[in-house]
Write a protein that holds these residues in place. Structure first.
Motif, short mmCIF file in Angstrom:
data_model
loop_
_atom_site.label_atom_id
_atom_site.label_comp_id
_atom_site.label_asym_id
_atom_site.label_seq_id
_atom_site.Cartn_x
_atom_site.Cartn_y
_atom_site.Cartn_z
N UNK A 1 11.92 14.31 5.64
CA UNK A 1 10.57 14.81 5.32
C UNK A 1 9.49 13.80 5.77
N UNK B 1 0.79 -1.24 0.00
CA UNK B 1 0.00 0.00 0.00
C UNK B 1 0.82 1.28 0.00
N UNK B 2 2.08 1.20 0.42
CA UNK B 2 2.87 2.44 0.50
C UNK B 2 3.77 2.64 -0.71
N UNK B 3 3.70 1.77 -1.67
CA UNK B 3 4.58 1.88 -2.83
C UNK B 3 4.36 3.23 -3.52
N UNK B 4 5.45 3.97 -3.86
CA UNK B 4 5.25 5.23 -4.58
C UNK B 4 4.44 5.02 -5.86
N UNK B 5 3.62 5.98 -6.20
CA UNK B 5 2.69 5.80 -7.32
C UNK B 5 3.41 5.43 -8.62
N UNK C 1 -3.42 7.93 -4.92
CA UNK C 1 -3.55 6.48 -5.13
C UNK C 1 -5.01 6.04 -5.12
N UNK D 1 -8.96 12.78 3.27
CA UNK D 1 -7.91 12.42 2.30
C UNK D 1 -8.47 12.42 0.87
N UNK E 1 4.43 1.85 -8.41
CA UNK E 1 3.22 1.01 -8.49
C UNK E 1 2.78 0.88 -9.95
N UNK F 1 -1.96 13.97 3.84
CA UNK F 1 -2.38 12.77 3.10
C UNK F 1 -3.25 13.18 1.92
N UNK F 2 -2.92 12.73 0.71
CA UNK F 2 -3.66 13.16 -0.48
C UNK F 2 -4.22 11.96 -1.25
N UNK G 1 1.78 21.20 -0.91
CA UNK G 1 2.91 20.52 -1.53
C UNK G 1 2.95 19.04 -1.15
N UNK H 1 6.44 14.34 8.43
CA UNK H 1 5.04 14.11 8.08
C UNK H 1 4.37 13.13 9.03
N UNK I 1 2.10 17.58 1.56
CA UNK I 1 2.54 17.24 2.91
C UNK I 1 1.45 16.54 3.71
N UNK J 1 -2.77 4.40 2.20
CA UNK J 1 -1.55 5.19 2.42
C UNK J 1 -1.83 6.68 2.21
N UNK J 2 -1.02 7.52 2.87
CA UNK J 2 -1.21 8.96 2.72
C UNK J 2 -0.68 9.49 1.39
N UNK J 3 0.19 8.73 0.75
CA UNK J 3 0.76 9.19 -0.51
C UNK J 3 2.27 9.26 -0.41
N UNK J 4 2.91 9.31 -1.59
CA UNK J 4 4.37 9.37 -1.64
C UNK J 4 4.86 10.68 -1.02
N UNK J 5 6.00 10.61 -0.36
CA UNK J 5 6.57 11.83 0.23
C UNK J 5 7.05 12.75 -0.89
N UNK J 6 6.62 13.99 -0.85
CA UNK J 6 7.03 14.96 -1.88
C UNK J 6 8.08 15.87 -1.27
N UNK J 7 9.26 15.98 -1.94
CA UNK J 7 10.27 16.92 -1.43
C UNK J 7 10.77 17.82 -2.55
#
Lengths: 365, 225
Positions: A270, A130-134, B93, B76, A137, B89-90, B85, A274, B87, A359-365
């Motif tokens: 990051x 579930x946490x795999x970056x989009x 997916x 979400x 995935x 939960x979006x 940006x 989060x 930060x 998952x909340x989504x991939x970490x964006x930096x």
């Protein structure tokens, strides 16, 4: 003691170039489909009244029954007698049929099969990791449902391409039924007009070339259409099981190698921010041969008292980065145990379903 | 740049103190923006990102009790990647899986219409797939318009695309694209929370039936696109 950088700057997860090469577009399938001409009813939303405008006919079951290749293919795929051979024959008729083809092609079936495959494959990996970056995935799923992958599957299934031309068939007096068991489609020819020798006349027209298919696409569409046929005759659950057994379980993709982190320490920092964890700190755990030609450093990355990852390298910097990468892989490759996919409830709506982790989504930096 | 009042020194020489204010256009690495600056909605309102009833009421009303989602998941669903940006939960997916599931259900709806086509397979008319209207049903503009008509766009957390003058119009602000993502994320969230059967029921009841269904919107807008 090493301290991981605390600056919060954008980062991204890279995908290895080898896999990126796999992601060549699916050759604008939708565009090709839009070239098909339909008998559109006056009420455009009355989908039951749509038909193809070249007025094709279905392959008669009695004719399809005379094809040994269709019988063999049905047995090989362990499809029961519920799956008529006429449908299997249609699935092997390319969406760009050869001129003079009077039987209906597999275009609509291929589109539906494609949607089914895309959904079930993506669902499988989304729930499993579930946490795999989009991006990763998508790459993993694409490795299962790309045209080249499906084309290889069709080869494994023993689907043969009909290479004989209409003239060949007439000369050899080949019966029509024999052709039903082979994949039939209008093949692509190279554009010879610019390099043709003097006196050579090209008989194919531009329109004919545009209506042609590559073999990889034709094979992929045949696989998609066969799955749509399972949906039509045996239901959605049977189609789902077929996809899992033939397209997901028999292919292994090393997901670990797909993850690349150009700015691992920043991304980890990051991520910790989060998730409300203490900022990561790298600590030297062990070292040997600092002043030698081949030193080895072992670094651990910690959030408070919790160790997130560990790495080793020939320099402190390398070991620190490897530790951060190790921690990030531990996060992204998390896989819950005993998890159900949502589609399991499709067979019986009363099936108890336990919500899956989102998952909340991939970490964006 | 502005001048301060001249001052006289003991020697009678006048000095002028100048203070400059510079605008640094390039971003400074590591500089953090105030969080509030990213919480301003497309309408210019400051709206905290929270599970307050006011923030989620639009979505909750639309889903009803049958397809209700937990507050955190609903928040979400309503959060686009552009907000803060990424930060918070979006819904990226959720939208990814929802989009694929929606296409399956839209196509299932189309092929299962009653048909007399001679080439149908076990009463299923695959020949309607690939037609322009079939493809238009899951178009960005149709899904965006659906969200707009059902009052879901006001609840979305996203960053509006502005031009150089700080202006935006609905056409180029990215609203439809963000609204489409929200719609598909709703389908994805229902699937992951309630299961596939419930998601199918949701698509058939809420998206494909009623006055402002995807089918009616697509039929209305078909000629203008």
């Amino acid at each position: 003691m090493l301290r991981v950088s605390q600056r919060l700057v954008s980062s991204r997860v890279g995908v290895s170039s080898a896999v990126r090469a796999l992601s060549t577009s699916t050759a604008c399938l939708s565009f090709k489909h839009s070239q098909r001409v339909f008998n559109t009813p006056q009420n455009r939303t009355d989908f039951g009244s749509y038909s193809l405008n070249y007025n094709p006919i279905p392959i008669p079951e009695s004719e399809a029954n005379l094809s040994p290749a269709l019988h063999a293919l049905r047995s090989r795929l362990q499809l029961t007698n519920e799956y008529p051979l006429s449908t299997l024959g249609r699935a092997l008729t390319g969406s760009k049929s050869i001129d003079g083809e009077k039987y209906v092609n597999n275009a609509g079936m291929a589109q539906f099969g494609k949607n089914l495959i895309n959904y079930y494959v993506t669902e499988h990996f989304l729930v499993k990791y579930p946490r795999l970056p989009t991006k990763v995935l998508n790459e993993v799923a694409y490795a299962h449902f790309s045209e080249s992958s499906l084309s290889s599957t069709s080869t494994l299934w023993g689907i043969e391409v009909n290479n004989s031309t209409i003239i060949d068939s007439l000369i050899s007096a080949e019966s029509e039924q024999l052709r039903f068991g082979k994949l039939r489609f209008a093949k692509q020819f190279e554009d010879l007009t610019s390099q043709a020798d003097e006196g050579i006349i090209e008989l194919t027209t531009k329109d004919q070339r545009n209506r042609a298919l590559g073999e990889t696409t034709a094979r992929a569409q045949a696989v998609q259409a066969i799955i749509a046929g399972i949906y039509a005759h045996r239901g959605r659950q049977a189609a789902r099981e077929f996809i899992i057994n033939h397209l997901i379980k028999n292919k292994k993709v090393d997901i670990d190698t797909l993850l690349q982190f150009p700015q691992a320490t920043r991304e980890l920092s990051r991520l910790c921010t989060r998730e409300g964890l203490e900022s990561p700190v790298s600590r030297l755990l062990a070292e040997t041969g600092r002043n030698s030609a081949a030193p080895v450093f072992i670094v651990g990355v910690f959030s408070g008292n919790n160790k997130l990852g560990e790495g080793q390298g020939a320099s402190l910097r390398e070991a620190k980065t490897r530790a951060a990468v190790n921690a990030l892989k531990g996060w992204y490759l998390y896989s819950p145990l005993d998890v159900q996919v949502p589609s399991i409830t499709e067979a019986d709506a009363n099936t108890q379903f336990k919500s899956v982790y989102v998952d909340k989504g991939t970490v964006v930096i | 740049m502005f001048n301060l009042l001249p001052r006289s020194t003991a020697r009678g020489v006048t000095h002028t103190f100048i203070r400059s204010i510079s605008y640094i256009k390039t971003p400074v690495r590591g500089l953090k923006k105030a969080q509030d600056s990213a919480m301003i909605t497309a309408k210019g309102e400051l709206r905290p990102w929270s599970t307050d009833a006011a923030n989620l009421s639009g979505l909750k009303d639309f889903l009803g009790s049958e397809f209700a989602l937990p507050d955190s998941l609903a928040l979400q669903v309503l959060t686009h990647k552009s907000f803060q940006h990424g930060f918070k939960g979006y819904n990226e997916k959720l939208a990814l899986i929802g989009d694929k599931l929606l296409k399956v259900h839209i196509d299932s709806y189309a092929i299962q219409q009653e048909s007399t086509n001679v080439t149908r397979v076990n009463q299923i008319n695959f020949d309607c797939l690939g037609s322009p209207m079939n493809k238009f049903l899951s178009n960005t503009n149709v899904l965006g318009e659906f969200a707009l008509r059902h009052g879901l766009t006001d609840s979305i957390y996203w960053k509006c695309r502005l031009d150089n003058l700080g202006q935006s119009s609905p056409a180029d602000s990215g609203l439809y694209s963000v609204a489409e993502k929200t719609m598909t994320a709703i389908v994805g969230a229902i699937s992951l929370h309630h299961g596939g059967a419930k998601a199918a029921q949701f698509v058939n009841q809420k998206l494909l039936q009623g006055e402002d269904s995807l089918i009616n919107i697509a039929d209305e807008k078909y000629d203008s696109y």
